[in-house]
Structure formats: C-alpha cells, structure tokens
Design an enzyme around this catalytic site. Structure first.
Site, short mmCIF file in Angstrom:
data_model
loop_
_atom_site.label_atom_id
_atom_site.label_comp_id
_atom_site.label_asym_id
_atom_site.label_seq_id
_atom_site.Cartn_x
_atom_site.Cartn_y
_atom_site.Cartn_z
N ARG A 319 0.87 -1.17 0.00
CA ARG A 319 0.00 0.00 0.00
C ARG A 319 0.91 1.23 0.00
O ARG A 319 2.01 1.18 0.58
CB ARG A 319 -0.92 0.01 1.22
CG ARG A 319 -0.24 0.33 2.52
CD ARG A 319 -1.19 0.29 3.72
NE ARG A 319 -1.72 -1.03 3.96
CZ ARG A 319 -2.41 -1.35 5.06
NH1 ARG A 319 -2.65 -0.42 5.98
NH2 ARG A 319 -2.85 -2.57 5.24
N VAL A 368 2.66 -3.53 7.42
CA VAL A 368 3.36 -4.81 7.50
C VAL A 368 2.54 -5.82 8.30
O VAL A 368 2.43 -7.00 7.92
CB VAL A 368 4.76 -4.62 8.14
CG1 VAL A 368 5.36 -5.97 8.53
CG2 VAL A 368 5.68 -3.89 7.19
N ASP A 369 1.97 -5.36 9.41
CA ASP A 369 1.14 -6.25 10.23
C ASP A 369 -0.05 -6.80 9.43
O ASP A 369 -0.57 -7.87 9.74
CB ASP A 369 0.62 -5.51 11.46
CG ASP A 369 1.73 -5.17 12.44
OD1 ASP A 369 2.79 -5.82 12.38
OD2 ASP A 369 1.54 -4.24 13.25
N GLU A 370 -0.45 -6.06 8.41
CA GLU A 370 -1.58 -6.48 7.58
C GLU A 370 -1.10 -7.05 6.24
O GLU A 370 -1.81 -7.04 5.25
CB GLU A 370 -2.52 -5.29 7.37
CG GLU A 370 -3.12 -4.80 8.69
CD GLU A 370 -3.96 -3.54 8.53
OE1 GLU A 370 -4.06 -3.03 7.40
OE2 GLU A 370 -4.54 -3.07 9.54
N CYS A 371 0.17 -7.54 6.25
CA CYS A 371 0.77 -8.26 5.11
C CYS A 371 1.11 -7.39 3.91
O CYS A 371 1.33 -7.92 2.81
CB CYS A 371 -0.13 -9.42 4.68
SG CYS A 371 -0.33 -10.68 5.97
#
Length: 435
Positions: A319, A368-371
């Site tokens: 993103r 990053v936590d959401e890939c």
C-alpha cells in the site's frame, strides 16, 4: 597425614608449592640412577591397584598392567590434561583463538575450490552470462591468465572487473581472512542498495555497473544497472546481460583516444563473434525490463522501484506511504539546515525530522502487520537513499522487518554490513584493508 607419592615421580615438571606439599618426590641429591629406574614400575603397580579398586574386580595385577605403548599414551594424556588445567585464562583463550582461526582458514581454502565461494561470501549466485563473459575474456587474450586479465582491462579501458570476477581471477586465493561484513562491503558504493551487486567500475570514479536482483535467489531474469555515486542515488537499467553492459561502457563511459580506437573496435568484433557462438541465451533489455516493470509496485528514490509479491484482486502485498515522495523529500531536506559543526542545532533538527517521520514509519509498520510488506521496504529504501546518516538506525529497522517477512535474509545481512561502515570513498576494495 603422610604424603602420597607423585605418579610422575622424578619426571614431574610441576614447581608450584601446593603440589610439592601434597606429593612426595625423589631427593635429587640422593637418588641413584638405579633407584630412579625402579620408580616407573612402582607407578604402574600403584595405578593397577587403583584401577582394581575403582572397577571392583579382583583381577591380578599382571592382567591389569598396561603395555608400554598404552602406558606412554596414558601418561601423555595425563600430562596434557594437567597442563591444560594449569594454563592461565589468557593463554587458554589465545590457544582457542588460534584453533578457531585454523578452522576458518581450512573452511576458506575449501570454498576457494568451487564457485560456492561467491555464494558464501557475497550471499548470491551468479547467472550464466557472468561465467560466459569470463570465458570471453580468457579467449580475448589467450596469453593472459587470472589477474593478468584484470590488469589488461584496467590498462586498456580504465575498467576494473571486481567482486566475483576477482574470485574467478584467483585474487582471493592468497588474500587474508576478513570478517563476513568486509566481503559484503567489497566495492559497495554509498548508494548501492542490497539488490545491487557491483561487477564493473570505471577506475577512479563513482561510475559502476552491476547486477540488479529483486530477490537474492534469482539468477535468471537479472538486469544490469549503472550508477554514479558522486552524483546521486539514482540507478539506470542499461543492459540485460554483462556482455551488453560491457558494450555500453565502451560506448558511453570509456574515454578513448585515437590510439585506443583500434583496440576498442577489435574488442567489439571479438565480443560479437563470441556471442554468436555462445551457448548462453542472451535476452534483450526491453524484454526483461518490460517483464520487471509489470511487477514493480512503486517508484523509489533510486528510481529503480521495488518488486514484492502482490495480489491485485485483494491488493495484498503493498500500500502507498501516507506521504508522497515530494513531501518525504521536503521533510528530509530539513537536515540540510543544520550546520556540520552545530551539534545542538543538529540535535534539534533531527528531533524535528523524526517527529515528522514517526507517523509515516508507524503507518508502514501497521501495513506490515496487515501483510503489505512492500510499504516498509519502500520507506526503508527511501531513507537509505537519502544518504543521511542520522536515519541509518530507522532505515535498518524497516529494511530488516521487510526483508525478513519477504524471506530475503541475504539482503538483511548486506544492508546491516553496509550501514555499519558506509563510505563515500571511491576505492572500496577489501584488498586495501590488507595494506
């Protein structure tokens, strides 16, 4: 309480007072040679008795006595153990360090016997065109071998063939051992990201060429890139293989003279002839560049962009940053307002910049936590390419996070080694560390 006889008797080498008070030794002024000869027999019998009591058997002394060969082995081992027990901590560490270095040297020598050296020291594997180009160089001047080939390129074209080429030339064979980071920094210029590996350098300049890998395991669809570290952090893709990169150098960066025109023409002719008979498939630049462009998720400060796994339907993998490149550059430019000698002012500016960067970095971590691993990679690369040393720690943390989740650990090692000792110099050879 009577003292025990020392089992080494007149052969005992110990001088410390505690040992002498605990054990009996022969009086060197009264012992005769004949008496001294009897001592080893007593030692053997006493040791046999001790072995009987320890094992709980009733075997005769004759059955348990050692042969001369076994006796020598036993006593030698006992002497070694006692010597180690009495060695000082400093001497022990020196001995241990010596053994470690010997083991490392043996491993190094074994690596030199195969191309495994390149993967082990530089953490990447070279593509087929790289090895084919070395064969071309060997055929270009059949009377030259190894390092002589490198010297020929340098003298004729001001071109340094470095890194893995130096391995093929045998330049590492007699080199000193270095710590792992030194090999990863070998000819790594200031703005070189982990994805880039230098193989050509125009002597005495920041102009250098190398392979660009988006993934450290890739050795098929690589591109050749060029950068001038004295100007900026931007890279240009100039070829799809090392042959075309060499031709590009001769046409664009080599400053020839009327006296070198003939050499250049003959070299180009020989290269085209070799390519015609070469078994390696050489793709065109446009083909590989188009294929890569379709995978690039964003542009970065180095203008080469980044490639990460991305699912277009779910938009999972990347993103955009919450700030544009232009705004990010404006924030980083604040560092320029601090004078090099104004430490207080510099600290104030750094604090102000970090306050503005913190929301961007936090958003990247959430991504990053959401890939969306590519977001942290983009920000980490941008901070690295900015060149500001004040941002090295933040850039490193972002790159480590992204490369780890992208399963590119080799790039973690390269980025860490580079940021530990990042140099703006032009002579970045590991061999200069040996002088």
């Amino acid at each position: 309480m009577p003292k025990e006889d020392c089992k080494y008797w007149d052969k005992c080498y110990q001088k410390n007072e505690a040992h002498l008070q605990k054990y009996n030794h022969p009086d060197k002024n009264t012992d005769t040679p004949k008496e001294a000869e009897k001592s080893p027999k007593k030692i053997t019998k006493r040791r046999s008795s001790e072995m009987e009591s320890t094992s709980g058997t009733t075997t005769s002394t004759k059955d348990n006595s050692d042969t001369p060969k076994e006796k020598d082995k036993y006593e030698t081992e006992e002497l070694r153990k006692e010597a180690l027990a009495n060695i000082s901590g400093k001497d022990y560490m020196a001995l241990l360090q010596k053994r470690i270095k010997l083991s490392e040297q043996q491993e190094y020598d074994n690596l030199l016997k195969s191309h495994e050296f390149i993967r082990h020291k530089f953490l990447v594997e070279m593509p087929p065109d790289f090895y084919a180009f070395w064969k071309f160089l060997e055929q270009l001047k059949p009377n030259l071998q190894g390092e002589e080939i490198l010297k020929y390129l340098e003298s004729q074209f001001q071109l340094l063939a470095v890194g893995p080429f130096e391995f093929l030339a045998g330049k590492f064979n007699q080199a000193k051992l270095h710590e792992p980071g030194d090999y990863l920094r070998h000819w790594r210029f200031y703005y070189d990201p982990p994805e880039f590996q230098t193989v050509f350098v125009r002597k005495g300049t920041g102009i250098h060429y190398g392979y660009w890998r988006d993934d450290p395991h890739d050795k098929e669809s690589l591109l050749m890139a060029r950068n001038d570290s004295t100007k900026n952090c931007e890279f240009d893709f100039i070829a799809a293989n090392v042959f075309d990169a060499f031709l590009y150098f001769l046409d664009k960066d080599f400053q020839g003279t009327p006296f070198t025109a003939g050499t250049v023409a003959n070299t180009k002719k020989s290269l085209q002839k070799f390519i015609g008979s070469c078994e390696v498939q050489l793709d065109a630049l446009d083909k590989i560049r188009r294929a890569r462009s379709s995978k690039v998720v964003c542009k970065t400060f180095h203008r080469a962009g980044i490639v990460v796994p991305y699912e277009s339907k779910t938009q999972l993998g990347y993103r955009p940053l919450i700030e544009s490149d232009a705004e990010l550059k404006r924030i980083l430019k604040l560092f320029d307002s601090a004078g090099s000698n104004a430490n207080d002012k510099n600290d104030e500016v750094k604090t102000a910049v970090m306050e503005k960067l913190q929301p961007i970095a936090t958003a990247a971590s959430i991504a990053v936590d959401e890939c969306d691993f590519g977001t942290a990679l983009e920000l980490g690369i941008d901070l690295f390419c900015s060149g500001y040393t004040q941002l090295h720690m933040l850039a490193s943390s972002l790159l480590v996070q992204a490369y780890s989740l992208l399963q590119r650990p080799q790039f973690i090692a390269i980025s860490k080694a580079h940021l530990e000792q990042r140099s703006k110099g032009l002579n970045l050879s590991i061999f200069d560390l040996e002088k």
